[in-house]
Design a protein around this motif. Structure first.
Motif, PDB file in Angstrom:
ATOM      1  N   LEU A 173       0.626  -0.824  -0.297  1.00 47.84           N
ATOM      2  CA  LEU A 173       0.214   0.004  -0.029  1.00 47.84           C
ATOM      3  C   LEU A 173       0.893   1.346  -0.108  1.00 47.84           C
ATOM      4  CD1 LEU A 173      -2.070  -1.820   3.009  1.00 47.84           C
ATOM      5  CD2 LEU A 173      -2.781  -1.061   0.205  1.00 47.84           C
ATOM      6  N   SER A 174       0.743   2.092  -1.054  1.00 49.17           N
ATOM      7  CA  SER A 174       0.854   3.454  -0.951  1.00 49.17           C
ATOM      8  C   SER A 174      -0.044   4.899  -1.352  1.00 49.17           C
ATOM      9  CB  SER A 174       2.391   3.565  -1.314  1.00 49.17           C
ATOM     10  OG  SER A 174       1.594   2.776  -3.010  1.00 49.17           O
ATOM     11  N   ASP A 175       0.829   5.954  -1.311  1.00 49.78           N
ATOM     12  CA  ASP A 175       0.273   6.993  -1.748  1.00 49.78           C
ATOM     13  C   ASP A 175      -0.813   7.012  -0.624  1.00 49.78           C
ATOM     14  OD1 ASP A 175       0.069   9.150  -3.361  1.00 49.78           O
ATOM     15  OD2 ASP A 175      -1.457   7.840  -5.095  1.00 49.78           O
ATOM     16  N   LEU A 176      -0.512   7.463   0.157  1.00 47.47           N
ATOM     17  CA  LEU A 176      -1.404   7.852   1.485  1.00 47.47           C
ATOM     18  C   LEU A 176      -2.539   9.269   1.488  1.00 47.47           C
ATOM     19  CD1 LEU A 176       0.072   6.751   4.773  1.00 47.47           C
ATOM     20  CD2 LEU A 176      -1.717   5.723   4.067  1.00 47.47           C
ATOM     21  N   ARG A 177      -3.264   9.461   1.512  1.00 50.59           N
ATOM     22  CA  ARG A 177      -4.263  10.355   1.472  1.00 50.59           C
ATOM     23  C   ARG A 177      -5.239  10.867   1.902  1.00 50.59           C
ATOM     24  NH1 ARG A 177      -5.747  10.754  -5.525  1.00 50.59           N
ATOM     25  NH2 ARG A 177      -3.533   9.784  -6.136  1.00 50.59           N
ATOM     26  N   PRO A 178      -5.281  12.272   1.992  1.00 52.53           N
ATOM     27  CA  PRO A 178      -6.602  12.790   3.706  1.00 52.53           C
ATOM     28  C   PRO A 178      -7.787  12.754   2.996  1.00 52.53           C
ATOM     29  CG  PRO A 178      -5.315  14.207   2.762  1.00 52.53           C
ATOM     30  CD  PRO A 178      -4.495  13.804   2.328  1.00 52.53           C
ATOM     31  N   VAL A 179      -8.955  11.742   3.254  1.00 47.30           N
ATOM     32  CA  VAL A 179     -10.354  12.140   2.720  1.00 47.30           C
ATOM     33  C   VAL A 179     -11.115  11.640   4.101  1.00 47.30           C
ATOM     34  CG1 VAL A 179     -12.194  10.567   1.253  1.00 47.30           C
ATOM     35  CG2 VAL A 179      -9.489  10.502   0.971  1.00 47.30           C
ATOM     36  N   GLY A 181     -11.024  13.117   7.002  1.00 54.73           N
ATOM     37  CA  GLY A 181      -9.595  13.128   8.434  1.00 54.73           C
ATOM     38  C   GLY A 181      -9.632  11.964   7.875  1.00 54.73           C
ATOM     39  N   ILE A 182      -9.534  10.731   7.071  1.00 57.56           N
ATOM     40  CA  ILE A 182      -9.043   9.464   6.956  1.00 57.56           C
ATOM     41  C   ILE A 182      -7.509   9.544   6.350  1.00 57.56           C
ATOM     42  CG2 ILE A 182      -9.369   7.171   7.040  1.00 57.56           C
ATOM     43  CD1 ILE A 182     -12.387   7.668   7.900  1.00 57.56           C
ATOM     44  N   MET A 183      -6.783   9.013   6.864  1.00 53.56           N
ATOM     45  CA  MET A 183      -5.516   8.447   5.511  1.00 53.56           C
ATOM     46  C   MET A 183      -5.526   7.413   5.163  1.00 53.56           C
ATOM     47  SD  MET A 183      -3.837  11.581   5.662  1.00 53.56           S
ATOM     48  CE  MET A 183      -2.323  11.041   5.310  1.00 53.56           C
ATOM     49  N   ILE A 184      -6.215   7.248   3.521  1.00 48.54           N
ATOM     50  CA  ILE A 184      -6.097   6.045   2.711  1.00 48.54           C
ATOM     51  C   ILE A 184      -4.858   5.964   1.745  1.00 48.54           C
ATOM     52  CG2 ILE A 184      -7.898   5.004   1.189  1.00 48.54           C
ATOM     53  CD1 ILE A 184     -10.237   6.565   2.517  1.00 48.54           C
ATOM     54  N   PRO A 185      -5.407   4.387   1.939  1.00 44.47           N
ATOM     55  CA  PRO A 185      -4.012   4.494   0.754  1.00 44.47           C
ATOM     56  C   PRO A 185      -4.540   4.718  -0.530  1.00 44.47           C
ATOM     57  CG  PRO A 185      -4.346   2.480   1.803  1.00 44.47           C
ATOM     58  CD  PRO A 185      -4.676   3.437   2.762  1.00 44.47           C
ATOM     59  N   PHE A 186      -3.896   5.374  -1.508  1.00 43.95           N
ATOM     60  CA  PHE A 186      -4.456   5.061  -3.339  1.00 43.95           C
ATOM     61  C   PHE A 186      -4.047   4.169  -3.738  1.00 43.95           C
ATOM     62  CE2 PHE A 186      -7.074   8.522  -0.890  1.00 43.95           C
ATOM     63  CZ  PHE A 186      -8.369   9.131  -2.482  1.00 43.95           C
ATOM     64  N   HIS A 187      -2.989   3.566  -3.553  1.00 47.55           N
ATOM     65  CA  HIS A 187      -2.293   2.593  -4.522  1.00 47.55           C
ATOM     66  C   HIS A 187      -1.778   1.620  -4.257  1.00 47.55           C
ATOM     67  CE1 HIS A 187       0.064   1.374  -8.158  1.00 47.55           C
ATOM     68  NE2 HIS A 187       0.263   1.680  -7.738  1.00 47.55           N
ATOM     69  N   GLU A 188      -2.555   0.083  -4.507  1.00 46.85           N
ATOM     70  CA  GLU A 188      -2.650  -0.770  -3.704  1.00 46.85           C
ATOM     71  C   GLU A 188      -1.916  -2.195  -5.145  1.00 46.85           C
ATOM     72  OE1 GLU A 188      -4.942  -4.127  -1.553  1.00 46.85           O
ATOM     73  OE2 GLU A 188      -5.811  -1.450  -2.232  1.00 46.85           O
ATOM     74  N   VAL A 189      -1.033  -2.885  -4.556  1.00 54.59           N
ATOM     75  CA  VAL A 189      -0.842  -3.814  -5.597  1.00 54.59           C
ATOM     76  C   VAL A 189      -0.764  -5.623  -4.597  1.00 54.59           C
ATOM     77  CG1 VAL A 189       1.204  -4.661  -6.535  1.00 54.59           C
ATOM     78  CG2 VAL A 189       0.978  -2.719  -6.547  1.00 54.59           C
ATOM     79  N   VAL A 190      -1.448  -5.953  -5.246  1.00 51.30           N
ATOM     80  CA  VAL A 190      -2.505  -7.107  -5.388  1.00 51.30           C
ATOM     81  C   VAL A 190      -0.866  -8.781  -5.305  1.00 51.30           C
ATOM     82  CG1 VAL A 190      -4.661  -8.369  -3.645  1.00 51.30           C
ATOM     83  CG2 VAL A 190      -4.763  -6.136  -4.481  1.00 51.30           C
ATOM     84  N   THR A 191      -0.801  -9.291  -4.703  1.00 49.96           N
ATOM     85  CA  THR A 191      -0.337 -10.147  -5.060  1.00 49.96           C
ATOM     86  C   THR A 191      -1.012 -11.592  -4.368  1.00 49.96           C
ATOM     87  OG1 THR A 191       1.840  -9.387  -5.548  1.00 49.96           O
ATOM     88  CG2 THR A 191       1.765 -11.610  -6.035  1.00 49.96           C
ATOM     89  N   SER A 192      -1.532 -12.890  -5.636  1.00 43.24           N
ATOM     90  CA  SER A 192      -2.411 -13.920  -4.942  1.00 43.24           C
ATOM     91  C   SER A 192      -2.196 -15.050  -6.083  1.00 43.24           C
ATOM     92  CB  SER A 192      -4.081 -13.154  -5.441  1.00 43.24           C
ATOM     93  OG  SER A 192      -4.485 -15.165  -4.707  1.00 43.24           O
ATOM     94  N   VAL A 198      -2.680  -4.046 -10.244  1.00 47.42           N
ATOM     95  CA  VAL A 198      -2.036  -2.651  -9.536  1.00 47.42           C
ATOM     96  C   VAL A 198      -3.625  -2.180  -9.526  1.00 47.42           C
ATOM     97  CG1 VAL A 198      -1.022  -1.018 -10.304  1.00 47.42           C
ATOM     98  CG2 VAL A 198       0.336  -3.189 -10.511  1.00 47.42           C
ATOM     99  N   ILE A 199      -3.261  -1.606  -8.525  1.00 43.46           N
ATOM    100  CA  ILE A 199      -4.905  -1.236  -8.172  1.00 43.46           C
ATOM    101  C   ILE A 199      -5.174   0.938  -8.073  1.00 43.46           C
ATOM    102  CG2 ILE A 199      -6.951  -0.423  -6.712  1.00 43.46           C
ATOM    103  CD1 ILE A 199      -7.112  -3.592  -5.635  1.00 43.46           C
ATOM    104  N   GLN A 200      -5.026   1.544  -8.953  1.00 44.10           N
ATOM    105  CA  GLN A 200      -4.897   2.737  -8.001  1.00 44.10           C
ATOM    106  C   GLN A 200      -6.866   2.954  -7.888  1.00 44.10           C
ATOM    107  OE1 GLN A 200      -2.061   5.023  -8.085  1.00 44.10           O
ATOM    108  NE2 GLN A 200      -4.239   6.069  -6.794  1.00 44.10           N
ATOM    109  N   TYR A 201      -6.345   3.763  -7.007  1.00 48.43           N
ATOM    110  CA  TYR A 201      -8.230   4.060  -5.923  1.00 48.43           C
ATOM    111  C   TYR A 201      -8.347   5.887  -6.576  1.00 48.43           C
ATOM    112  CZ  TYR A 201      -7.550   0.104  -3.901  1.00 48.43           C
ATOM    113  OH  TYR A 201      -7.964  -1.222  -3.000  1.00 48.43           O
TER     114      TYR A 201
END
Length: 221
Positions: A173-179, A181-192, A198-201
């Protein structure tokens, strides 16, 4: 006879458990504290490997829905509610496989949502392990599923993993942004397994109002 060794081990386990839970609570505070705890509903949009995704999450009613869109049309939908789920793909609707139901249910205790105090208090906090770069991982368990949270020295969630129905998924998880008042990661790389997504919120809405139409099958389903 006094069982010194057993007593010391138990004491160490309790201390370790306390430290691990304390770290989760520190991360909770870093990501929004009470504002994070009071999330009841959530809607987000994202781009997953070039495809638009829209998801609806209702924590109180244990519902989650994921829609994939192309050319302004829904091409697939998955919906889970209290352990029952269905999927719509290629014009056909079918029951959701148990493994996928378990995976979708884990959303309420994975990643950022897993750092809500109500979620932390429900899970069994097992132990904490130091990783590289001053990052610690905390392992938890609930209903036979494993949840791991990797937290850096700023108490930020930088990775998470869960194992449900024998399947393991790991997210960076990376690219934390406030929404709100909540710090949310906007970039996620999921490995299964061998799959990587690759998910870009793109956007998050906190506590939107849902109605029956939100969860209804679309025309043609």
């Amino acid at each position: 006879m006094k069982q010194t060794g057993k007593t010391e081990t138990t004491t160490q386990d309790l201390i370790h458990h306390h430290d691990a839970k304390a770290l989760l609570l520190d991360a909770n505070n870093a990501h929004g504290g009470r504002k994070l705890d009071t999330i009841k509903t959530l809607r987000y949009t994202a781009t997953i490997m070039g495809v638009k995704a829209v998801s609806y999450v209702d924590i109180q009613d244990n519902k989650i829905r994921i829609e994939l869109w192309e050319n302004e049309k829904v091409i697939s939908t998955e919906q889970e509610e209290n352990g029952i789920g269905w999927q719509w793909l290629n014009g056909k609707k079918a029951d959701m496989p148990p493994a996928r139901i378990a995976e979708m249910k884990s959303t309420f205790y994975s990643g950022l949502l897993g750092l809500r105090k109500p979620a932390i208090n429900q899970m069994q906090v097992l132990h904490m392990q130091k990783l590289k770069n001053n990052t610690y991982s905390v392992q938890c368990k609930l209903d036979g599923n494993d949840y791991i949270f990797a937290i850096n020295n700023q108490n930020q969630l930088v990775a998470e993993a869960n194992k449900t129905f024998g399947r393991t998924s790991v997210s960076a998880l990376s690219d934390l942004r406030p929404v709100q008042g909540i710090m949310i990661p906007f970039h996620e790389v999921v490995t299964s397994g061998i799959k990587k997504l690759v998910i870009q919120y793109d956007s998050f809405e906190i506590n939107p109002v849902f109605n029956a139409d939100t969860w209804a099958a679309l025309a043609g389903m």
